[in-house]
Design a protein around this motif. Structure first.
Motif, PDB file in Angstrom:
ATOM      1  N   THR A 122      -4.772   3.518   0.743  1.00 13.77           N
ATOM      2  CA  THR A 122      -5.991   2.906   0.240  1.00 13.77           C
ATOM      3  C   THR A 122      -5.815   2.209  -1.095  1.00 13.77           C
ATOM      4  O   THR A 122      -6.282   2.671  -2.122  1.00 13.77           O
ATOM      5  N   TYR A 171      -4.522   7.776   5.310  1.00 12.28           N
ATOM      6  CA  TYR A 171      -5.001   6.416   5.117  1.00 12.28           C
ATOM      7  C   TYR A 171      -4.551   5.895   3.750  1.00 12.28           C
ATOM      8  O   TYR A 171      -4.858   6.505   2.720  1.00 12.28           O
ATOM      9  N   GLY A 228     -12.696  -2.176   3.547  1.00 11.99           N
ATOM     10  CA  GLY A 228     -11.833  -3.155   2.905  1.00 11.99           C
ATOM     11  C   GLY A 228     -12.471  -4.513   2.934  1.00 11.99           C
ATOM     12  O   GLY A 228     -13.495  -4.724   3.576  1.00 11.99           O
ATOM     13  N   TYR A 250      -6.949   2.047   5.022  1.00 17.47           N
ATOM     14  CA  TYR A 250      -8.249   2.670   4.739  1.00 17.47           C
ATOM     15  C   TYR A 250      -9.317   2.007   5.611  1.00 17.47           C
ATOM     16  O   TYR A 250      -9.217   0.834   5.930  1.00 17.47           O
ATOM     17  N   TRP A 251     -10.336   2.766   5.988  1.00 17.19           N
ATOM     18  CA  TRP A 251     -11.329   2.258   6.949  1.00 17.19           C
ATOM     19  C   TRP A 251     -12.416   1.358   6.341  1.00 17.19           C
ATOM     20  O   TRP A 251     -13.319   0.928   7.036  1.00 17.19           O
ATOM     21  N   SER A 268      -7.585  -0.038  11.029  1.00 18.26           N
ATOM     22  CA  SER A 268      -7.726   1.390  10.780  1.00 18.26           C
ATOM     23  C   SER A 268      -8.349   2.084  11.987  1.00 18.26           C
ATOM     24  O   SER A 268      -7.856   3.107  12.467  1.00 18.26           O
ATOM     25  N   PRO A 292      -9.001   8.522  -4.197  1.00 16.13           N
ATOM     26  CA  PRO A 292      -8.084   9.040  -3.181  1.00 16.13           C
ATOM     27  C   PRO A 292      -8.184  10.562  -3.040  1.00 16.13           C
ATOM     28  O   PRO A 292      -8.594  11.255  -3.962  1.00 16.13           O
ATOM     29  N   TYR A 348      -9.733  -3.241   8.023  1.00 16.83           N
ATOM     30  CA  TYR A 348     -10.549  -2.092   8.451  1.00 16.83           C
ATOM     31  C   TYR A 348     -10.568  -1.952   9.968  1.00 16.83           C
ATOM     32  O   TYR A 348     -10.663  -0.839  10.479  1.00 16.83           O
ATOM     33  N   TYR A 406      -7.203   0.189  -2.810  1.00 16.52           N
ATOM     34  CA  TYR A 406      -8.522  -0.417  -2.857  1.00 16.52           C
ATOM     35  C   TYR A 406      -9.096  -0.017  -4.198  1.00 16.52           C
ATOM     36  O   TYR A 406      -8.866   1.077  -4.675  1.00 16.52           O
ATOM     37  N   THR A 442       0.805  -1.228   0.000  1.00 14.82           N
ATOM     38  CA  THR A 442       0.000   0.000   0.000  1.00 14.82           C
ATOM     39  C   THR A 442       0.839   1.280   0.000  1.00 14.82           C
ATOM     40  O   THR A 442       0.576   2.177  -0.769  1.00 14.82           O
TER      41      THR A 442
END
Lengths: 304, 304, 304, 304, 304, 304
Positions: free
Chosen positions: C215, C213, C110, C107-108, C119, C222, C116, C217, C21
């Motif tokens: 992310t 964070y 996932g 990231y919060w 996070s 972003p 998560y 994902y 990440t």
């Protein structure tokens, strides 16, 4: 003999939840030859009307109407569904036993805390169920025996006695709160929940392919709906099978208007979601993943 | 002889847009036996490199690679795609002629004004095309002759002459701005755009069943993607067919690195969207309607 | 001697998360002369391949490639990262010891619950670390000794013995679930995690200035990206340092294609985020706060 | 004699739109003693069934059922509602004449372009109506006479004649597209639309206090709903007053099922929105402003 | 002699808009040595108080306070900012003349239609300004002369005269609606707007690097803010320079309370946005692109 | 004697939270004759300045200024508000005792974990309080005695003694972590928290009608605001009653500037939210339900 895998497993907090959110879809899947199952996390002891035993009988009747191949209830306390390690293990155990391709969970928002917590609990259990190195029974037994031992030991000391192996602890494990064991040995329900060792062969790691969220909620837009026009009446009957929930209500009143009011609401919701897709009745779902379309000329639902 | 209906019509602002957004999907549809078409709203006269004629030839070559059954360009000015009544009529006319089941439009947001305006213009044209009482040719001729007459009349007066029917107006209609006629009589492109009266039989009302939005845009989450793993290379070749766009760029440099850089970007995007759905390469789309699922065990894309 | 403060501390659930990440960003920061660190919450015992010891060696090798000044792992169980008081204290303790200006969290949202949850756990630990009146060691010891005592007492009683101070409890503390102590005395890893009293001077309250964070994902936009074009190759090598994760995978196959596939995906993601900002490769981040710009003519990333 | 101000003016694109979106609310307001009005932007000439004259009679019948004090239709072409300066002036003129406190507009998204364009057109007309220095009649006459003159002049030249003041132009102004005048002198509808000069006193600047958006749309969450339980039947009758729309549909079939199907849909929607607020039937609305609450103990709608 | 390029050009609909949204930022940029400019699209003739001449003088005074290097107004009608081809060309022409690196536009939502339309118009003009093949003066002259000719011709015919080249048309071009020419020959303002041919050298294609949106709007979260603590007082004075707007208001009242009330509101907004970033006063902006961060340890604004 | 029900109960994590978020609304409700109450979940022992006793006195003084009829604090640890079963029972108990129609909770997002956790904890407690079959005291006692017994037993064994009924355990229950009992017998605060059995009559099931969320947060749009123009000064004084929080800050400095800075921020926020609704000062709230409007002509807040 291990039972065959399920195609679809619907997990919900309370015994009549599935009947209100995805019962039509389960019945439709059965009609397509799929094996479906229902896992109720709690047993309804907090319901204003009826008791856990009434609700168990009703749940079985409803399952028949929905042609579900499998239905069980866990012993998570009603009104207190929590996303604990132990609860995750219990649900993950069911997932390994039933090996569903699709899991239907409640939507992750809602009015009732049991509903939205069941959504998160169910998701994380699906994850755990797939961990190859996780021995669920061992983890669950450690968790439960540790607390059981603590409870027993304390009880013994409190009572001024020597602890005897296998003696029933004086303090119910259920009083230990979020992490206390609530597995009652020998109960009819827990027998199904804790299969014999021979069944352990079925506890191989398993992760569902797909998780979708049933969302009979007023203000969220579904990702997709399922046409349940042909299943609507039976789905309604499966809900009506919960006589303890609906007959008390009718006591002292004309029974039909009350039932008519319930039906009117259920019908309005099903019709509302049906209109979104150009069918008569539908049930709404959310999924987190993007879709994958093979033939754009085959996408249903008129745009304009 | 009226041509058969299209299964899919992709509408885009510029002649190499479709190649970058949904070319793989068009090719895949052709492979499934669908008839596909491409409508380019403009002819590329504002492009930094090349001219409209070059781009027409290139567009035809690209269409062959994508196995499109039909491709035409309207005469809307490049850099000035506007959602006017006249432009809506022109696009609606094409929709009635080609009678597609599915229309692919550009996403309704974007960096280039022509792109997002084409999206709205295309949508509203789909709507118009279905209005039973709308005679598009009559509406279009009224629109165009009114302006043509104004232009002619004014030109005559300015020139101090009597207006002669059929005389070419001294002021080009194209100078009349947003609503001015830009139909150039006798041009190769407009011939295809304005078919003879015999074709009018095909101008029956038609509304596409489905409208989806191709969104090769960096920061929007697609509703679904289409797996184009098998079409990726040909789709890239269809873009490379626009030699006027890519060969100038290479002048004075090593030709391969430039092409390699373009390819790297195209590939990264296709792979990124592919990863969302567990395939190698994909093209992303949005739809406004909810989905309709017949069998939840058949939903693709792994959840967990 | 207390170690100097970190400029950046990346916290992640598993030993190869940071490499996927924000490894490029950490390496870039090191290149700018910043001191960076990595805190892995778990030790990888649940990973399908390899074991915790393998992963520790690999993590150290990866840290060298990323030029990190500091890397440790906590003993939170793999697959069971929970946001408990004890875990928050453990992470807060690391924050006080390393005193970072910037903390990078996952990231919060996932797919993996550990991600998560890490996070939220990380955020709340940053908060706790700044509470002047909180004595973390005392709080942590209370927490752990209470459970340790319970376990010991129970074990003794169960065994029918008198409890001996300092005796190792028969029941592993690890079996007590969400709140059980998992600090293994004397272990190599916990030594670094539980420094001697002299180090307590470093446990002054500290709150990071900035939390961002990471992310990686697929479908979230972003807030900003960091250009890692120059760090991309080394970042990829840091991931490849996890041989236990990638060599098994290659067994019985041509090793290069597998690695090539991983690389293709990693590259597609980095390139995708790079294109958003006009650079070749980038890593995406979210921040919750608004930005503060000193000179609007210096804002990077072309708009049009 | 200038008519008194309206309390509520509902503006919609087509003659049966209001009956489907906010008819119950209008009727409820009338029951509270409010003066309500309806402005239909178009006259329905594009409708598949019936014609503009039929629809006018039906609209008047529906208005009676809804107890509206005022109803008029503008001459904007059906299927071609555009947000032009002239259209804004026309709507602003109605706002100055009727001086409503509340304007109800269609929601700003929708399937039908006329609907969402009417929303923007209506909003901007509310803005214009309040500009003290704007003389709407003068602006409108300039706009219309300019085009009328162009048309006349051109027509004369084309015809090889001298233009005679006041002579009817050979080319209908209606053919001039977006900005052409469509005010037909002496028509029954335009008489109401273009009042005599004596009425000009009423054309003082006026800006509505409140604009709300009626949103009978399937997938948007309303800001608030209005309980129309007592008005539901009459609202349905007002829709049924559009016999040209609903009787054709029934031709050749059993008339009742068709009507029953329409009713079932209308009822499902009203009930769905009613359930959101704990009432039987409701109509949904959006507002852009935040609310202002005087007494938090008086906020309706149960939370839990 | 062509003037040097601007670093920042703020475009707004009305002459005191910039003072309320980004005046502090412009002043701060001037303090950093940047050349700033202001383009007002309209001249304020619809304002309730004062007239266009008053507002021009006030705008010049305000520009001095904000240390802007350049300020002009276009002749777009106040209350009727429309996103037409002609208006886009006019704004694009200014962008080519001033060649800004950064353009500040109004936020794309808002209460006043002129504001949100100015946002879209400004964006599309930035796009047009960069099209290499677009000759703006030629396009603008075609557009204007076509209409001028129509108007003249018609006027002549109406008057029964022969058209004389160069004669002033009897019908003002301004009456032709959305596309009519509003360039008043010889006016002081239009002189600046239409520079002599020598200046054409400066009309080379130019596209701004960055477009940001000033959003002094109550309920949108900014992407970033600019600290204007040191500029706040001067920015307030630049607004007060619009005496025609604020002195009328004060007539018949105590002048200070009114001014105090305005100041209280302006201050509350600036302080509110300042608090978001930990500074005293700030102005809020949105940008559509993601950010690009070079050093994560240098990101301002405390997280926790 | 059981106290009468509250009309409004505000629940917050810390003793000066309510004063900053909804104090003006509480005071306004008192002015309308409503009975209001405040439940602080913690006692402030983690605050940088002052101690729990100081804060209790200050909280009582603030409650007087806000004319609250009732204020209590629970014993949840400051900095460690957790959504446990025990904490939910404690809060639910207060809800049954005070029987509020409206509960005000903190917004569900925020910088401080105690704030957002209090939001979820408060919501779920409202739910529990309404469960007819839940005997809160019994559930709470089971929970607490189980842990107390464990603690006692363990303590006894550790100390090598026999456990004596009623003896104070050697290990504070507070050390048992998330589920440990923290009810200190005989403490002044807990007396109010744990009323005598006679009060149990008041512990009938009760579910608040309405839950709203106070959101003094910078970047969320409120659903509605409450005009507190007349209450603003008193609300500010209620905050200033927390002398321990604000006098230290002033030590060594001129006291007025510090207080002036606090006031400036508080005022800016209240004014900002006031401007949204056209009033001077306001407090912002969110609600999850849609609104229900009886008379659309009575909706406040100007639209345009």
């Amino acid at each position: 003999m291990p039972s065959p895998s399920l195609d679809v497993l619907a997990i919900a907090a309370h015994r009549d939840d599935v009947e209100q959110t995805c019962g039509g879809t389960l019945l439709k899947m059965a009609g397509l030859g799929r094996r479906t199952g229902i896992l109720d996390l709690t047993r309804g002891e907090m319901g204003t009307r009826g008791n856990a035993e009434d609700r168990q009988r009703e749940a079985e009747a409803a399952a028949k109407i929905l042609r579900a191949s499998w239905r069980e209830a866990l012993d998570i306390p009603d009104g207190r569904v929590e996303n604990t390690w132990e609860n995750r293990l219990k649900v993950a155990r069911v997932i390994r036993r039933t090996r569903p391709r699709v899991v239907i969970l409640p939507y992750w928002k809602g009015r009732h805390p049991d509903h939205y917590t069941a959504s998160k609990l169910g998701y994380e259990a699906c994850f755990l169920a797939g961990l190859a190195k996780l021995d669920i029974d061992r983890a669950l037994n450690s968790q439960q025996s540790a607390f059981s031992h603590v409870a027993s030991a304390v009880a013994s000391v409190v009572a001024g006695e020597q602890q005897t192996s296998g003696a029933k602890p004086h303090l119910s494990a259920a009083e230990f709160g979020t992490t206390g064991s609530r597995a009652l040995p020998g109960g009819a329900e827990s027998t199904r929940d804790l299969p014999a060792g021979a069944d352990t062969a079925s506890l191989m790691p398993h992760r569902p392919f797909k998780i979708i969220y049933a969302t009979l909620y007023y203000d969220v837009r579904p990702t997709f709906v399922v046409d349940i026009t042909d299943q609507f009446e039976a789905r309604f009957e499966s809900l009506m099978a919960y006589k303890s929930q609906f007959s008390d209500q009718e006591a002292g009143k004309d029974i039909f208007p009350a039932r008519a009011e319930i039906r009117a609401r259920i019908e309005a919701m099903a019709r509302f979601y049906g209109m979104m897709a150009g069918v008569t009745y539908a049930e709404p779902f959310l999924q987190k993943e993007v879709g994958l379309v093979e033939d754009v000329t085959a996408i249903p639902v008129k745009s304009i």
